[in-house]
Design a protein around this motif. Structure first.
Motif, PDB file in Angstrom:
ATOM      1  N   TYR A 264       0.832  -1.209   0.000  1.00 50.60           N
ATOM      2  CA  TYR A 264       0.000   0.000   0.000  1.00 50.60           C
ATOM      3  C   TYR A 264       0.864   1.257   0.000  1.00 50.60           C
ATOM      4  O   TYR A 264       0.527   2.252  -0.641  1.00 50.60           O
ATOM      5  N   VAL A 266       3.727   1.539  -1.423  1.00 46.04           N
ATOM      6  CA  VAL A 266       4.167   1.673  -2.814  1.00 46.04           C
ATOM      7  C   VAL A 266       3.023   2.176  -3.692  1.00 46.04           C
ATOM      8  O   VAL A 266       3.217   3.056  -4.542  1.00 46.04           O
ATOM      9  N   PHE A 267       1.835   1.638  -3.462  1.00 42.38           N
ATOM     10  CA  PHE A 267       0.710   2.056  -4.308  1.00 42.38           C
ATOM     11  C   PHE A 267       0.458   3.554  -4.192  1.00 42.38           C
ATOM     12  O   PHE A 267       0.163   4.217  -5.196  1.00 42.38           O
ATOM     13  N   ALA A 268       0.572   4.085  -2.980  1.00 44.46           N
ATOM     14  CA  ALA A 268       0.367   5.526  -2.796  1.00 44.46           C
ATOM     15  C   ALA A 268       1.327   6.307  -3.690  1.00 44.46           C
ATOM     16  O   ALA A 268       0.956   7.308  -4.323  1.00 44.46           O
TER      17      ALA A 268
END
Ligand SMILES: Nc1ncnc2c1ncn2[C@@H]1O[C@H](COP(=O)(O)OP(=O)(O)O)[C@@H](O)[C@H]1O
Ligand SMILES: Nc1ncnc2c1ncn2[C@@H]1O[C@H](COP(=O)(O)OP(=O)(O)O)[C@@H](O)[C@H]1O
Ligand SMILES: [Mg+2]
Ligand SMILES: [Mg+2]
Ligand SMILES: [Mg+2]
Ligand SMILES: [Mg+2]
Lengths: 326, 213, 326, 213
Positions: A264, A266-268
C-alpha cells in the motif's frame, strides 16, 4: 532454508492437494486444475499454466469469468505438454480453446508441442510479454510475461464467459497484452525448495532492478532507496516504454514475501506518480498475485484501459484469487 | 553399438547428471532460475524407469523412449529441447548402427534443437556444446576413426564448447534477460550436454574394453 | 533491514494513503478507515482496531457485511481512544455500535477509555481471545485475540447488515469467539520498521511455537520439522482445548512473509488431521489475513460452526480483504 | 516546586527517554513487541509540544496536559497507563506543591495504574518500579527529608524495583504470554518508570543547586 513443506520433491503435489481441499469449486486431476463445474457448451475454454511458485497465478484464477484450467509445472518449470493436452481437451466446449502463454522459452515450447498434439481441438494462443525490464530484440528471448498475465486472464475470461467466439477472445487477450507493461524490483532473492538456498545474494544495502518472477537476477543493482524512489524507478521504466495516459488499470503486486502494508505504501507513490503525468488510476489491485516464492519486492503493471476493457475488467469473477460480482 | 549400448549410455548419463545435479542448478542460479539440475535429474530418472518398464528392442527405440519421456516429464526449456533431440536422433538412426549412421543421427538431433529453440551457435545455449560435438563426430567419420576415438573427441568438443559459453552474452533462454550480466558464466544447458557426451565416451570405453577381452 | 517504506515514522500514514487511493469504497480520515457510503440508519455499527502490521486486518475488512470503521494504531501499538471515539460516533446509525477488541492490555485499555468517552452512543464490546498458546489463567493477561477476529468481524458484520439489534450482534460475536481457537508457529521473526532488526533471533534449524501476531516470542522452540508435523503440533494444541467435531470453519493464515503455495501445503495437512478426528472442514480460508509484518510462519484458526454461523459466514461481504456474494 | 519545575521534569523525562529509546525497545523485543521505546518517545515528544502550545499556569495543569497527551497520542498499554497516572497525579496535586502533597499525588498516580491495569506488585510491570518509588517518597516525608533527598531515594527505589523485575515471571501485559521464558529479562515499562523518576531526581538536583546559588 525453512519452508512449510514436506519434501522439496512433493511441494507442488502437496500444494495442489491443499488447493483441492480448500476450494470445492476446483477439481485437481493429474496435475491440472479445473473448474469443478466442467466445460460449458459453446463457451471458449481458457487454459493457462507455467511453473509453480507464482501463486495464486495460475491455479488460483481458475473459475467463473477467468480460466477453465491451469497447468502447474514444477517450481519455476513450465508444465509438460501432456498436462496441457489433457487440459485443452477437457475444457473444450466445442468453441475452441485459448492458450494464455507467458513468454518464456520453456512455456512457449511446451504449449507449442501441446497445441500440435491437440489437432482435434481448435486452439488459439496469446503470448504475454509485458516486462519492460527486458529489451524486446533479437538479442533476447523477448520480453517476459509477468503481471499482465492476470489482466489477460481476467479480461479474456470475461469475454469468453459472455459467449464470444475464439477469434474475439484471442483478439482481446492480445490487446490487453499490447496495452500492458510491467517492471519489478527485488529486495531479496527467493529460495527454491530444490536448491535450498537463495538464488542470488543481495546485500542489505542494495536492490535488484528489473527482476522477473523466477528469481532470475535483474538487469542492474542500485542502492536501497525509499518506497517513493523505487516506485519512481519502476514507473519511469513503464512510462518510458508506454506513456502513461488516460484511464489506467494498475496493479502493485507483491513478490510473495512482502507484507500488504508495504504494498500500500508503494501504491500511494505509484498513484501520485501517475497523477503527476496527467493520467488516472481508474481500476487497481494491490496484493500478492503474481509471485516469486518468498521473494521480497514488488512489481507494477499498468494497462491502458478503454471502455470495452473496463467493462470486461468489471465483469463478475469468482476464483480463489480474484472475486467480485458474485 | 547394439540396444544395450544405448541403454547403458542413457543410464550413465542419468548417473552423471545425478552426481552433477547441484552444479547444474548452481550454474542455472547464476544466470537462470536454479532448476536445471532438478529438471534433468527428474527427467533422466524417468528415462531409466521407462527403459526398464518398456525395454527397447532396437537402438532407435531406446532413443525414442528417452526423447518422449523427457518431453513428457521435464517441462521447462530443456525438456522439449533434449526430448526433441533424442526423438530426432531415434527417428534418423538406422539398424544396425554404424559410426557414420550414428553421426548423421546425432546431427539430426542437433538440427531439431536448433529448429525448435531458434537458437544459433554463439547464443550461449546447449547448441554451443552439441554443435561442436556433432562436427567432431562427422570429422572422425571422415578420418575413419574408431567409435571409441570418435566419441572421445565429441566429448572433448562438447566440454570445450561448454566452457566457451562462459564469455558469451546470452541471446536465448532466460540468461538473455541478464544482458551483459550473463557474461562470465557457463551455460547450464551446455554443461549438461557435455555431461551427456561424456557418458557416451565413457560407454564407448567400456565397449572398447569389452572388445579387447 | 530493507522495507518498502519512506520512513519508519510515516509508514502507517503512507499505507493508509495507499489504501484510500486503491479502494474508492473506503474513506480515510484522521487515522480512521470508514466505508465511503457512511453509516446506515438503523444498522448496528461495527468498529474494530488495533496495532498496524496485521494487514489486511482490520482496515481491509471495512465494507459491506463486515466492519463500518477500523482504527489502525502505530505498528503493533493499539490505537488511541480519540480514534475509537471518532469512529464510534461516526458510524452510529442510531442502533448502537459494537467494539470488536482483541484481548491485549493495550487494546482493551484504549477501547475501554474510548467507550467511557462515548456516553452519547450505545456501545457494546466483544473481546476476542482465541489463542490457545496462552493459558487463560490468573497468571497471564489472558488468551490473545488472533485469527478468530476475522471470523467475529465477518459473522457479526453479516448479522448487523441484516438489521439485528446490538444485543444480538454482540451475542453472536461472543459466540464465534467462544467456538474458535487458534495456534501459530513462526519460522522467522518479523522486523518492525522502528526497530530495524528482527524482534528475536531464530536459528535456521528451529521454529518458535505458540507465537502471537506482534512478533512476540512464543512459548517454546523446537527443531524445524515438516509441514505435516508442524500442522499436527498446531492442531493438537487446538484440539486439546476445543475438541474438533462437526462442521468446522478453518483458516490457514500466513504471517505475512509466507508464500501461498506453502499455506496450501499446510492446509492439506490440517484438513487431513481434521478428517482423522472425524470432523469436517465445511468452510475454509487460506491466505495472509491476520499477519505479523514480514514474519514467515502460519497460524490455524478453527471455529465450530452451526447452522446460523454458517449462514452468516456465507452471507455477502464486500471488503478489500474478503469478498463474495456481490 | 512551581510550574516550571514540573515542565522541566517532563522535558527531562522526554530527553532521557529519547536517549534510551533503543534500550527500551530492545527490552520490549525480548519479552514483548519491540515498541516501548518508540511509543514513549512519540508520547513524550508530543507532551513537550503540548507544553509549548498550551503553557501550563499551574503544576497540576502541567501533569494533566502530560497525562491527556499520553492517552491521546501513545496507544498501546503504556499510553493509557502512564496517561492515567499523570492525570490522577494532576487531579490530586494541590497548589502550592509541598513534598507531602507531591507524595500523596504520586501515590494517587500509582493507584490509578493499578486500578486500570489490574496489576499488582510482582506481576513484572511498571508497578514494580512505581510502587517502591511511591513508598520511598512517603518514607522520606515521614522522615522529614528535603525534596532533593526524597526524589533521589524515589529514583533509586524505582531503579532497584526495575532491576528486581528481572527474575520475575510476568503475569500481566504481553510478557505474560511467555510464561517461564519471561524470567531473566527486565520489564520495559519498569525501566521507563525508572527513567522518569531519574528525571525527577535530576530536576531536584537543579532546583537544589538553584537554591544554593
Ligand atoms: N532457445 C533455446 N535454444 C536452445 N537451448 C536453449 C534455449 N533456451 C534455453 N536453452 C537451454 O536450456 C537451458 C535451461 O534449461 P532449464 O533450466 O532446464 O529450463 P528453464 O530455462 O525453462 O528453467 C539453458 O541453459 C540453455 O542451454
Ligand atoms: N496490566 C498492566 N499493568 C501495569 N503495567 C502494564 C500492564 N500491562 C503492561 N504494562 C506495562 O506496559 C509495558 C509495555 O508497554 P508498551 O510496550 O508501550 O505497550 P504494549 O505492551 O501494548 O506494546 C510493560 O513493560 C509493562 O510495564
Ligand atoms: Mg525453469
Ligand atoms: Mg532453469
Ligand atoms: Mg505494542
Ligand atoms: Mg510493547
Amino acid at each position: 532454508m525453512k519452508k512449510l513443506i514436506n519434501t522439496a520433491q512433493s511441494v507442488v503435489e502437496d500444494a495442489l492437494s491443499g488447493m483441492a481441499a480448500a476450494h470445492p469449486s476446483l477439481r485437481v486431476r493429474e496435475r491440472v486444475v479445473y473448474r469443478a463445474s466442467g466445460p460449458r457448451a459453446g463457451k471458449v475454454g481458457l487454459v493457462s499454466g507455467g511453473g509453480s511458485g507464482h501463486e495464486p497465478l495460475h491455479a488460483g484464477f481458475v473459475g467463473y469469468g477467468m480460466l477453465d484450467a491451469a497447468c502447474p509445472g514444477e517450481v519455476f518449470t513450465s508444465p509438460v505438454p501432456d498436462q496441457i493436452v489433457e487440459a485443452t481437451r477437457a475444457v473444450d466446449g466445442g468453441a475452441g480453446v485459448l492458450h494464455i502463454v507467458k513468454n518464456y522459452t520453456g512455456d512457449v515450447l511446451n504449449f507449442e508441442l501441446a497445441a500440435e498434439l491437440c489437432d482435434d481441438v481448435q486452439v488459439a494462443s496469446v503470448l504475454v510479454d509485458d516486462d519492460v525490464a527486458v529489451e524486446d530484440s533479437l538479442y533476447t528471448a523477448g520480453r517476459r510475461g509477468t503481471g499482465a498475465t492476470l489482466f489477460v486472464e481476467k479480461v479474456a475470461g470475461a469475454l469468453a464467459e459472455q459467449g464470444a467466439p475464439l477469434a474475439e477472445v484471442a483478439r482481446v487477450a492480445a490487446e490487453v497484452d499490447e496495452r500492458s507493461r510491467s517492471f519489478g524490483i527485488a529486495l531479496t532473492s527467493c529460495t527454491t525448495p530444490a536448491a535450498g538456498k537463495p538464488t542470488f545474494e543481495l546485500p542489505d544495502t542494495q536492490v535488484e532492478l528489473g527482476i522477473g518472477i523466477h528469481g532470475e537476477p535483474g538487469r542492474r543493482r542500485v542502492p536501497m532507496a525509499s518506497a517513493r524512489e523505487l516506485a519512481a524507478v519502476a514507473m519511469e521504466a513503464v512510462h518510458g516504454d508506454l506513456p502513461l495516459a488516460g484511464d489506467l488499470l494498475v496493479m502493485v503486486n507483491g513478490m510473495g514475501g512482502t507484507p500488504l502494508m508495504e504494498l500500500y505504501v508503494v501504491f500511494a507513490e505509484v498513484e501520485a506518480f501517475i497523477r503527476g503525468k496527467g493520467a488516472r488510476v481508474s481500476r487497481s489491485l494491490v496484493g500478492n498475485y503474481v509471485t516469486s516464492l518468498d521473494m521480497q519486492g514488488f512489481s507494477v503493471t499498468v494497462c491502458r484501459l478503454d471502455g470495452e476493457l473496463t467493462r470486461l475488467w468489471d465483469a463478475p469473477v469468482d476464483t480463489p484469487g480474484l472475486r467480485w460480482g458474485r | 553399438m547394439d540396444t544395450g549400448f544405448f541403454v547403458t549410455w542413457l543410464r550413465d548419463a542419468a548417473t552423471r547428471i545425478r552426481l552433477q545435479r547441484d552444479r547444474l542448478t548452481e550454474l542455472d542460479a547464476a544466470i537462470g532460475d536454479a532448476d536445471h539440475g532438478a529438471n534433468l535429474d527428474r527427467g533422466f530418472t524417468e528415462v531409466c524407469k521407462a527403459l526398464e518398464d518398456w525395454p527397447p528392442t532396437a537402438p532407435a527405440q531406446a532413443l525414442l523412449t528417452a526423447g518422449t519421456t523427457l518431453i513428457r516429464r521435464v517441462g521447462g526449456a530443456s525438456g522439449p529441447l533434449y526430448g526433441s533431440a533424442f526423438r530426432a536422433m531415434g527417428k534418423a538412426l538406422q539398424d544396425p548402427v554404424t559410426l557414420p549412421g550414428f553421426a548423421a543421427a546425432f546431427e539430426a538431433g542437433v538440427v531439431a534443437v536448433e529448429r525448435l529453440g531458434k537458437a544459433a551457435p554463439g547464443d550461449k545455449t546447449m547448441i554451443d556444446a552439441l554443435a561442436p560435438a556433432s562436427r567432431a563426430l562427422t570429422a572422425a567419420v571422415e578420418k575413419g576413426l574408431t567409435p571409441y576415438e570418435a566419441f572421445h573427441r565429441a566429448a572433448v568438443a562438447a566440454e570445450e564448447g561448454s566452457r566457451a559459453t562462459i564469455p558469451m552474452r546470452a541471446r536465448k533462454g532466460r540468461a538473455s534477460y541478464l544482458g551483459e550480466r550473463s557474461v562470465g558464466h557457463e551455460d547450464p544447458g551446455a554443461a549438461s550436454s557435455a555431461l551427456i557426451l561424456g557418458a557416451l565416451a565413457g560407454v564407448a570405453v567400456k565397449e572398447a574394453t569389452k572388445e579387447v577381452d
